[in-house]
Write an enzyme that holds these catalytic residues in place. Sequence first.
Site, PDB file in Angstrom:
ATOM      1  N   GLU A 124     -31.844  -0.677  21.194  1.00  9.86           N
ATOM      2  CA  GLU A 124     -32.447  -0.011  22.349  1.00  9.86           C
ATOM      3  C   GLU A 124     -33.955  -0.291  22.337  1.00  9.86           C
ATOM      4  OE1 GLU A 124     -31.806   4.215  22.662  1.00  9.86           O
ATOM      5  OE2 GLU A 124     -32.724   4.273  24.646  1.00  9.86           O
ATOM      6  N   ALA A 178     -34.996   7.744  14.825  1.00 10.63           N
ATOM      7  CA  ALA A 178     -33.606   7.389  14.582  1.00 10.63           C
ATOM      8  C   ALA A 178     -33.000   6.813  15.849  1.00 10.63           C
ATOM      9  CB  ALA A 178     -32.810   8.615  14.150  1.00 10.63           C
ATOM     10  N   MET A 179     -31.765   6.293  15.716  1.00  7.76           N
ATOM     11  CA  MET A 179     -31.107   5.651  16.862  1.00  7.76           C
ATOM     12  C   MET A 179     -29.628   5.994  16.879  1.00  7.76           C
ATOM     13  SD  MET A 179     -31.276   3.718  19.468  1.00  7.76           S
ATOM     14  CE  MET A 179     -29.811   3.419  20.445  1.00  7.76           C
ATOM     15  N   GLU A 180     -29.161   6.303  18.094  1.00  6.09           N
ATOM     16  CA  GLU A 180     -27.825   6.873  18.261  1.00  6.09           C
ATOM     17  C   GLU A 180     -26.704   5.867  18.434  1.00  6.09           C
ATOM     18  OE1 GLU A 180     -30.326   7.044  20.595  1.00  6.09           O
ATOM     19  OE2 GLU A 180     -29.543   6.854  22.637  1.00  6.09           O
ATOM     20  N   HIS A 201     -29.946  15.626  17.274  1.00  5.65           N
ATOM     21  CA  HIS A 201     -30.273  14.863  18.484  1.00  5.65           C
ATOM     22  C   HIS A 201     -29.403  13.595  18.565  1.00  5.65           C
ATOM     23  CE1 HIS A 201     -33.150  13.399  21.609  1.00  5.65           C
ATOM     24  NE2 HIS A 201     -32.762  12.229  21.145  1.00  5.65           N
ATOM     25  N   GLU A 202     -29.386  12.826  17.485  1.00  3.35           N
ATOM     26  CA  GLU A 202     -28.625  11.567  17.530  1.00  3.35           C
ATOM     27  C   GLU A 202     -27.141  11.850  17.664  1.00  3.35           C
ATOM     28  OE1 GLU A 202     -30.598   9.285  18.086  1.00  3.35           O
ATOM     29  OE2 GLU A 202     -32.397  10.218  17.265  1.00  3.35           O
ATOM     30  N   HIS A 261     -26.282  12.720  21.212  1.00  5.43           N
ATOM     31  CA  HIS A 261     -26.259  11.551  22.105  1.00  5.43           C
ATOM     32  C   HIS A 261     -24.852  10.972  22.244  1.00  5.43           C
ATOM     33  CE1 HIS A 261     -30.172  10.516  23.603  1.00  5.43           C
ATOM     34  NE2 HIS A 261     -30.739  10.313  22.433  1.00  5.43           N
ATOM     35  N   GLU A 264     -32.272  11.272  27.449  1.00  9.90           N
ATOM     36  CA  GLU A 264     -33.247  11.778  26.476  1.00  9.90           C
ATOM     37  C   GLU A 264     -33.670  13.215  26.766  1.00  9.90           C
ATOM     38  OE1 GLU A 264     -33.409  10.499  23.831  1.00  9.90           O
ATOM     39  OE2 GLU A 264     -32.935   8.386  24.108  1.00  9.90           O
TER      40      GLU A 264
HETATM   41  N1  B3K Z   1     -32.774   6.432  21.761  1.00 14.81           N
HETATM   42  C1  B3K Z   1     -33.630   6.187  20.624  1.00 14.81           C
HETATM   43  C2  B3K Z   1     -34.971   5.690  20.974  1.00 14.81           C
HETATM   44  C3  B3K Z   1     -35.053   4.226  21.197  1.00 14.81           C
HETATM   45  C4  B3K Z   1     -36.475   3.794  21.367  1.00 14.81           C
HETATM   46  C5  B3K Z   1     -36.587   2.376  21.776  1.00 14.81           C
HETATM   47  N2  B3K Z   1     -37.975   1.946  21.848  1.00 14.81           N
HETATM   48  C6  B3K Z   1     -33.768   7.400  19.768  1.00 14.81           C
HETATM   49  C7  B3K Z   1     -33.495   8.686  20.419  1.00 14.81           C
HETATM   50  O1  B3K Z   1     -34.129   9.080  21.375  1.00 14.81           O
HETATM   51  O2  B3K Z   1     -32.578   9.334  20.004  1.00 14.81           O
HETATM   52 ZN    ZN Z   2     -32.735  10.446  22.067  1.00 11.77          ZN
END
Ligand code: B3K
Ligand code: ZN
Length: 915
Positions: free
Chosen positions: A123, A268-270, A303-304, A307, A326
Amino acid sequence: MREGTATLIRREDYQAPAFWIRTVDLTFDLDPAKTLVTARMQVERNTAVAHSALRLHGEELNLLRVLINGESVSFRQEGHELIIDNAPDADFALELRNTCAPEKNTTLSGLYTSGGSFFTQCEAEGFRRITYFLDRPDVMAIYTVTLRADKSKYPVLLSNGNLLESGDLEEAGNKARHFAKWHDPFPKPSYLFALVAGDLVAREQRVKTRAGKEHLLQVYVRRGDLEKTEHAMNSLIASMVWDEARFKLPLDLDRFMVVGVSDFNMGAMENKGLNIFNTSALLASPATATDQDFSRIESIVAHEYFHNWTGNRVTCRDWFQLSLKEGLTVFRDQEFSMDMAGSPSARAVCRIADVRQLRAAQFPEDSGAMAHPVRPDSYSEINNFYTATVYDKGSEVVRMYQTLVGRAGFEKGMSLYFERHDGQAVTCDDFAQAIADANPGSALSVRLDAFKRWYSQAGTPRVQARGVYDAAAQTYTLTLTQHNPATPGQDQKLPQVIPVALGLLSQEGQVLPLQLQGATEVLNEQVLVLEEAQQSYVFIHVTSEPVPSLLRGFSAPVVLDDGLSDAQLLVLLQHDVDAFNRWEAGQRLALNRILGAVRSGTPLQLDAAYLDAVRKVLRHPELDAAFKEITLTLPGETYIAEQLDVVDPQAIHAAVEAAQVQMAAALRDDWTAAFEANQIKTGYTPDPVSSGRRALANLALAMLVLDARSTGDTVWPGRAYQRFKDAGNMTERLGALSALVAAHADLAEPALARFHELFKDDALVIDKWFALQGRTPELAGEKSGRTFARVRQLMQHPDFTLKNPNRARSLIFSLCMFNPAAFHRADAAGYVFWAEQVLALDAINPQVASRLARVMDRWNVLAEPYRSAALLAIRRVSAKPDLSPDVREIISRALASAPDADTAPAAPAVATQAV
Ligand code: B3K
Ligand code: ZN
């Protein structure tokens, strides 16, 4: 490669893709120097749009082969696109082969290596750095992924979904490699793809959903970090339980994996079923992490996880809709944290912390060069729009839906949203419509179009409230007026729908019943819905002149001018039943005094009435320690700056420091009592009550050490040093260390050296060591500039590197972003440093550089000599010909408000040079 013109992408230009990709079969031969990627896709022409070429995105790739239905095909490469002009009309199989170079990838976007393992971050547009693809969120495909790699170096091979098979590879002359094949049954956009390969270990837990289905939860980290994953695992389980209980949303995969990595651009990333975390948002032990870290980890894990439904099952049609996932997911994690906190007071402390964060980061954004609506209209680099506005203001917008339709109504709306859109890529309008349709006749649905201005108008609305009491008629007339100041590109704004929760108190602090003229209901609290530029409300049977408590719980993200006198604010501080407004009254009392001093240019002198009021809070027998701490903490310098048309960071800092010194002296005995009363002798737990007590003890200690600086007392600095040495947890150790670093240079030096020696092998703790020094407040009159000099020196420290984002942030961002008085120097050295670091970082990692570039968003409101010096530094960065599109966009927007802006590129249209 940086080349060509950075194009401006506009929301209004959205077009559906010319092709769909239905399935993707990826094979990776993982090698740090050169990874081979084979992609086989089922592609289908989208007959709903005009016939056109197939244009795939790709960056930094070496293309080896393009086959359609097994045959070679002619293609072109233009810029970052692979173009196939004669793609068939009937469905076809597309096979691509390319290589990429993970170990050379310092941008941490796409496939990269960290600590000898492979990780991905896709992302927003990182997938195109792995293979050519329709890398946009409305193209959703089913992925099957085979990973092949050296077995001893990369024993763990992970991708999204479920493991189909794994084993050794029988390759001629080489038995050292193995493979794993993964399948994700849910269609997903490419930004949710992930792989991980490395020498990792996992904490595992089996859990059941309410329906009785069993799931495997795993937290993967490097060997040696396993004991620091317990809190993350507990947070994950709590998130699962909460989402089922509150929104009836269960886990949908057999296996849910979380992986830690030390080189990561954000928290972090989901990725579907394979969340990847910055270790700073995952690892915690009492000895190495503070209470704040524990609570941040809980909220990011949640949060993750959340998502998975809000973002993954229902995703965004295009990146302008980012707040759809978000804003909603931040709202969900905030609600989760409040529910976890438990008591009403602990819930209020959560809310206060969230609002403080909004005011510190989003309000300045809304009044600076990067101001944009929750749903932006244009961007040139989408990574620049993962902002406080999209996340935190977006969350406030979702909270207003809940306020307008009620909690049960909001839950009904969420159910309808999933019923309608599961498996789809949708827009913020679809979300708004679902919530409104589930609540016909509600305060939201009758004003839906006007409410949606929250998505299109940038800027923080100002609400003015004025009340008139008529003793003879026993009426109280409240007039609310709203105004949203101009922001770049938006001069005229329409009125917004603003829920204003309120109550009335008597002068003695008793709750006064509320009855609106014409209404039969009598309430203790009510939500007025302001929708015109000005509206008046008449309350009847008001038996005495009331003190209004407005915008309770911060019911809308606005700036409120309620014109309350000190006496009225004191009533609220002592008696309001709304804990948020009680805190707010204390902040306002402090703010009024600080702003008075700054505006008049006179030294701040706290009065007895204020000091008595805060003393009462500190001594209060019933208030929680956490609430006392947050109430006695002065407003942040950035928030104070936000209240001024012309900002002199040094004057603000001097007033804040004076307030602290005077509070330290005037409340000396009470600080002592608070410190003693909040010692916790039992083992460490990060619960809200214990962490509140530790926070208050730390604040008291900081005050006592600060006071000792004026009195020459040696007892408290000595006790702080002792506590630093003997502390049983990081919260107390770091609290004592920061008290010394802030106000007792002689003891700070040996303490800092000792801290480094103790934790030199723990990167996350060394980050704290750098951050603490970068954030050290300057002390008026004494060794002014000490922090700046220290940071310059620490840049040469053997442990410092720009390559690791956490480390770069720990030192550079601490100074430039979180320490205004150390950064904004009359000699401009801070700005020169900023320019150097933006350029140095941009060569390595544009996303991190661009975040640092944003420090200058509000250069235009600085007082002289700061303003001119800041502009020079911005121009210096701008003069660099091969800036990344990321930094170029930020710098162009900043320069758009420069005096000769018409000769500079207008925001945000930009042109970058080829390299
Ligand atoms: N969705 C990711 C953020 C990605 C950022 C890319 N530059 C984390 C989050 O908001 O959960
Ligand atoms: Zn997020």
